[in-house]
Enzyme design. Structure first.
Site, short mmCIF file in Angstrom:
data_model
loop_
_atom_site.label_atom_id
_atom_site.label_comp_id
_atom_site.label_asym_id
_atom_site.label_seq_id
_atom_site.Cartn_x
_atom_site.Cartn_y
_atom_site.Cartn_z
N ASN A 30 11.77 -101.12 18.46
CA ASN A 30 12.85 -100.19 18.13
C ASN A 30 12.56 -99.35 16.89
O ASN A 30 11.97 -99.84 15.93
CB ASN A 30 14.15 -100.97 17.91
CG ASN A 30 14.57 -101.73 19.16
OD1 ASN A 30 14.36 -101.26 20.27
ND2 ASN A 30 15.13 -102.91 18.96
N SER A 35 13.35 -107.02 19.36
CA SER A 35 14.68 -107.49 19.73
C SER A 35 14.67 -109.00 19.78
O SER A 35 13.67 -109.61 20.16
CB SER A 35 15.06 -106.92 21.09
OG SER A 35 16.08 -107.70 21.66
N GLN A 51 36.75 -90.61 -13.47
CA GLN A 51 36.01 -91.87 -13.51
C GLN A 51 35.53 -92.26 -12.11
O GLN A 51 34.54 -92.98 -11.96
CB GLN A 51 36.91 -92.96 -14.09
CG GLN A 51 36.28 -94.33 -14.17
CD GLN A 51 37.13 -95.27 -15.01
OE1 GLN A 51 37.25 -95.09 -16.21
NE2 GLN A 51 37.72 -96.27 -14.39
N TYR A 55 39.93 -82.97 -19.11
CA TYR A 55 39.57 -84.27 -18.55
C TYR A 55 40.77 -84.95 -17.93
O TYR A 55 41.88 -84.90 -18.45
CB TYR A 55 38.97 -85.18 -19.64
CG TYR A 55 38.64 -86.57 -19.10
CD1 TYR A 55 37.41 -86.81 -18.48
CD2 TYR A 55 39.57 -87.61 -19.16
CE1 TYR A 55 37.12 -88.05 -17.95
CE2 TYR A 55 39.28 -88.86 -18.63
CZ TYR A 55 38.05 -89.07 -18.02
OH TYR A 55 37.77 -90.30 -17.48
N ASN A 73 35.31 -88.39 -23.47
CA ASN A 73 35.27 -87.31 -22.48
C ASN A 73 33.96 -86.52 -22.52
O ASN A 73 33.34 -86.27 -21.49
CB ASN A 73 36.46 -86.36 -22.66
CG ASN A 73 37.79 -87.08 -22.53
OD1 ASN A 73 37.82 -88.25 -22.12
ND2 ASN A 73 38.87 -86.42 -22.88
N GLU A 124 16.46 -94.70 12.84
CA GLU A 124 17.89 -94.84 13.16
C GLU A 124 18.72 -95.04 11.90
O GLU A 124 19.79 -94.47 11.74
CB GLU A 124 18.09 -96.03 14.09
CG GLU A 124 17.53 -95.83 15.49
CD GLU A 124 17.60 -97.11 16.30
OE1 GLU A 124 18.50 -97.23 17.12
OE2 GLU A 124 16.75 -98.01 16.09
N THR A 167 14.37 -75.70 23.73
CA THR A 167 15.66 -75.14 23.35
C THR A 167 16.65 -75.82 24.27
O THR A 167 16.32 -76.12 25.43
CB THR A 167 15.74 -73.61 23.53
OG1 THR A 167 15.59 -73.31 24.91
CG2 THR A 167 14.66 -72.88 22.73
N LYS A 190 31.63 -91.79 -10.30
CA LYS A 190 30.38 -92.56 -10.44
C LYS A 190 29.93 -93.24 -9.14
O LYS A 190 28.76 -93.11 -8.77
CB LYS A 190 30.51 -93.65 -11.51
CG LYS A 190 31.15 -93.23 -12.80
CD LYS A 190 30.23 -92.63 -13.78
CE LYS A 190 30.99 -92.17 -15.01
NZ LYS A 190 32.39 -91.71 -14.79
N SER A 223 35.89 -99.76 -15.46
CA SER A 223 34.81 -99.18 -14.64
C SER A 223 33.45 -99.76 -15.02
O SER A 223 32.42 -99.29 -14.55
CB SER A 223 34.78 -97.66 -14.84
OG SER A 223 34.56 -97.35 -16.20
N1 ARG Z 1 35.28 -94.32 -18.15
C1 ARG Z 1 35.68 -92.95 -18.30
C2 ARG Z 1 35.07 -92.11 -17.21
O1 ARG Z 1 34.17 -92.53 -16.59
C3 ARG Z 1 35.24 -92.44 -19.63
C4 ARG Z 1 36.12 -91.38 -20.23
C5 ARG Z 1 37.46 -91.94 -20.49
N2 ARG Z 1 38.24 -91.07 -21.28
C6 ARG Z 1 39.53 -91.27 -21.46
N3 ARG Z 1 40.14 -90.44 -22.20
N4 ARG Z 1 40.15 -92.29 -20.94
O2 ARG Z 1 35.51 -91.00 -16.93
#
Ligand code: ARG
Length: 466
Positions: free
Chosen positions: A287, A279, A324, A319, A112, A292, A157, A327, A24
Site C-alpha cells: 500500500n 496488509s 493566544q 491585542y 503583547n 495517502e 486530461t 499557537k 497556554s
Molecule cells: N499568552 C498570551 C498570548 O499568547 C500572551 C499575551 C498575553 N497578554 C495579555 N495581555 N494577557 O497571546
C-alpha cells in the site's frame, strides 16, 4: 499559588477553572528560546536607554542564559499552569535567580509585544526551514526528470488518455509548483521580518527605546511601523498558513498520482518496499501509505489555515486574548508541512517508472488522433476538416479493434487522399513527443532545456535566497 503580576488591583485570587482554562503554557513553552532571545535584546535596549546599569544587564544576561539551560536540561525547570504562559515562566524563574531585578526587565514592555516578537522569530525560522525542504523536494524532482528523459507516458486530461508526454515533463510540472511555493514562502518570510518590541501594550512606551537597535540584535530587517498594528497583526500567520496550504495541495496532487500510478490499474511505478506497507490480512497487498497520509494531512493544514483566518476575522484593535489561540494551529501547520516535505524528499528519489507499461499505455487509446489531424492540416486541409477525418479514422479503428497505426495505408487513404506512407513514422511515440517543441512543450530538447534551467536556478538559490 504563584503571584500574579496584576494582583495589585485585584482583591480575590483567580478561579482555578479560569486559571486552567486560560493557561497556554502547555503549548507556548515551545517558544522558550525565542522568548529568552527577545528578553536579552530588550535588556540590552534598556541598558542603552539608561534604565538598566551595565551591572544589571550583565546579571540579567547571565541569568537568562541559565534559565535557557535549565529548560533545555528538562528536569530542572518546573512548569506551572498558574503561571499562564512562557513569558511569565521565564520572568518568575528569573526572579528566583536575581530577585527584584527580574521585574525591571519588564520596563517598557508588555506580553503583547513580547509574544508578537516571539512568534515572528519562531515563524521566520520555520519559513526558512520550509524553504530548505522545498528545495530538497525540487532537487529530487529534477533528478527524477533527468532519470526519465526516455520514458514516454500518456498525458491526461479529465483523467482520460490525451497525448503522449515525457515522464520528465510531468515531473517538471511539479517542480514548477514547488518553485512557486518556494517564492511564496520567501516573500512571506520577507514580510514577517519586522520587529514589534517597543510597541509595549499597544501605544508605544515612555522609555526611550532604540527599536532599530533591538531589531538588529534579534536579526530583524525592520521594525513594525505602527505600535497598534504590531501587537494586533497576525498576517504573517495567515500568509504562512496560506503558503503551507498551497504547498500541501501540490503535494496532495503529486501523492494522488503516486497512488494511482502504483495501482494495478495503471502499473506505471512500483513503490520501494521501504516506503510502502503491507496488509495484516491480505498477503498480496503493498500500500502507498506515505502518499495517502500526505494527501490526508493536507486537510489538517487547511484546517489550521481556516482556524487562523477565523480567529482574526472582525477582531478589533489592538491585542485581544483570542490571539493566544494562534499557537496550536500554527505549530501544527508548520510541523505538518515540514514532515510532509521531508518524507516526500526522502521517498521521491526511490521512484522509478515502468517504461514498458508507460509506453504501452501511451500507444493505446488513440493518443495519436490529434497528430493525425495535425498531419492532414500540415498538408493544407483546414484543421476543422482534418479533425473530422481523424475522428472517422478513430471510429474505423475502433470498429476493427485496432489502434490508428493498425489501419492499413489503403484504409487511411480511403478517408483522405492526403495520407501517404510516411504517416506511420509521423505517428510514432517519439515523433509525437518531439514535435511538441513550443517553449514549455514536451519535446525532448525543450524538456532538457527546462531541466538545465531549473538546475541552474536551484543551484543559484543555494547561494542566495529564492
Ligand atoms: N499568552 C498570551 C498570548 O499568547 C500572551 C499575551 C498575553 N497578554 C495579555 N495581555 N494577557 O497571546
Amino acid at each position: 499559588m504563584a503571584k500574579k503580576p496584576w494582583e495589585g488591583r485585584f482583591s480575590e485570587p483567580t478561579d482555578e477553572m479560569v486559571e486552567a482554562f486560560s493557561s497556554s503554557i502547555h503549548v507556548d513553552r515551545r517558544l522558550y528560546a525565542q522568548d529568552i532571545a527577545g528578553s536579552v535584546a530588550h535588556a540590552r535596549t534598556l541598558n542603552k536607554a539608561g534604565v538598566l546599569s551595565d551591572e544589571e544587564l550583565k546579571s540579567l544576561e547571565a541569568a537568562l542564559s541559565r534559565v535557557k539551560k535549565e529548560i533545555e536540561e528538562g528536569n530542572k525547570f518546573t512548569w506551572d499552569p498558574a503561571l499562564e504562559d512562557i513569558h511569565m515562566h521565564v520572568e518568575e524563574r528569573l526572579r528566583g535567580m536575581v530577585g527584584d531585578l527580574a521585574g525591571k526587565l519588564h520596563t517598557g514592555r508588555s506580553r503583547n509585544d513580547q509574544v508578537a516578537t516571539d512568534f515572528r522569530l519562531y515563524l521566520k525560522q520555520e519559513a526558512g526551514e520550509v524553504i530548505r525542504l522545498l528545495r530538497r523536494v525540487r532537487g529530487a524532482l529534477l533528478d527524477l526528470a533527468a532519470a526519465h528523459m526516455d520514458c514516454i507516458m500518456p498525458g491526461y486530461t479529465h483523467l482520460q488518455r490525451a497525448q503522449p508526454v515525457l515522464a520528465a515533463h510531468h515531473f517538471l510540472a511539479y517542480y514548477e509548483m514547488f518553485f512557486r511555493d518556494t517564492r511564496r514562502f520567501a516573500q512571506c518570510l520577507d514580510r514577517m521580518d519586522e520587529m514589534p518590541l517597543g510597541s509595549a501594550a499597544l501605544a508605544g512606551t515612555t522609555f526611550a527605546l532604540d527599536r532599530e537597535y533591538t531589531a538588529r540584535e534579534l536579526g530583524f530587517s525592520r521594525v513594525c511601523r505602527n505600535s497598534m498594528d504590531a501587537v494586533a497583526d497576525r498576517d504573517f500567520c495567515l500568509e504562512f498558513a496560506s503558503a503551507a496550504s498551497i504547498a500541501m495541495i501540490h503535494l496532495s496532487r503529486l501523492c494522488e498520482e503516486i497512488v494511482l500510478w502504483s495501482s494495478q490499474e495503471f502499473g506505471f511505478l512500483t513503490l520501494p518496499d521501504a516506503f510502502a506497507t503491507g496488509s495484516s490480512i491480505m498477503p498480496q497487498k503493498k500500500n502507498p501509505d506515505v502518499a495517502e497520509l500526505v494527501r490526508g494531512k493536507t486537510g489538517r493544514v487547511l484546517g489550521a489555515m481556516t482556524a487562523l483566518f477565523t480567529l482574526l476575522k472582525s477582531l478589533p484593535l489592538a491585542y485581544n486574548r483570542d490571539l493566544q489561540e494562534d499557537k496550536e494551529p500554527m505549530f501544527d501547520c508548520a510541523d505538518t508541512v515540514k514532515a510532509c516535505l521531508a518524507v516526500m524528499a526522502r521517498m521521491l528519489p526511490h521512484l522509478a517508472m515502468d517504461r514498458e507499461r508507460c509506453a504501452d499505455a501511451a500507444r493505446k487509446g488513440f493518443l495519436d488522433a490529434t497528430d493525425l489531424a495535425d498531419y492532414l492540416a500540415a498538408k493544407g486541409l483546414p484543421f476543422r476538416d482534418a479533425h473530422h477525418v481523424a475522428g472517422r479514422a478513430v471510429a474505423l479503428a475502433q470498429e476493427k479493434g485496432v489502434e490508428l497505426t493498425g489501419l492499413s495505408l489503403a484504409e487511411l487513404q480511403g478517408l483522405s487522399d492526403l495520407v501517404e506512407k510516411d504517416v506511420f513514422g509521423f505517428l510514432s511515440l517519439e515523433a509525437m513527443v518531439n514535435r511538441r517543441a513550443t517553449l514549455g512543450g514536451t519535446a525532448t530538447g525543450r524538456v532538457k532545456e527546462a531541466l538545465a534551467q531549473a538546475r541552474a536556478e536551484l543551484a543559484a538559490e543555494g547561494e542566495g535566497r529564492a
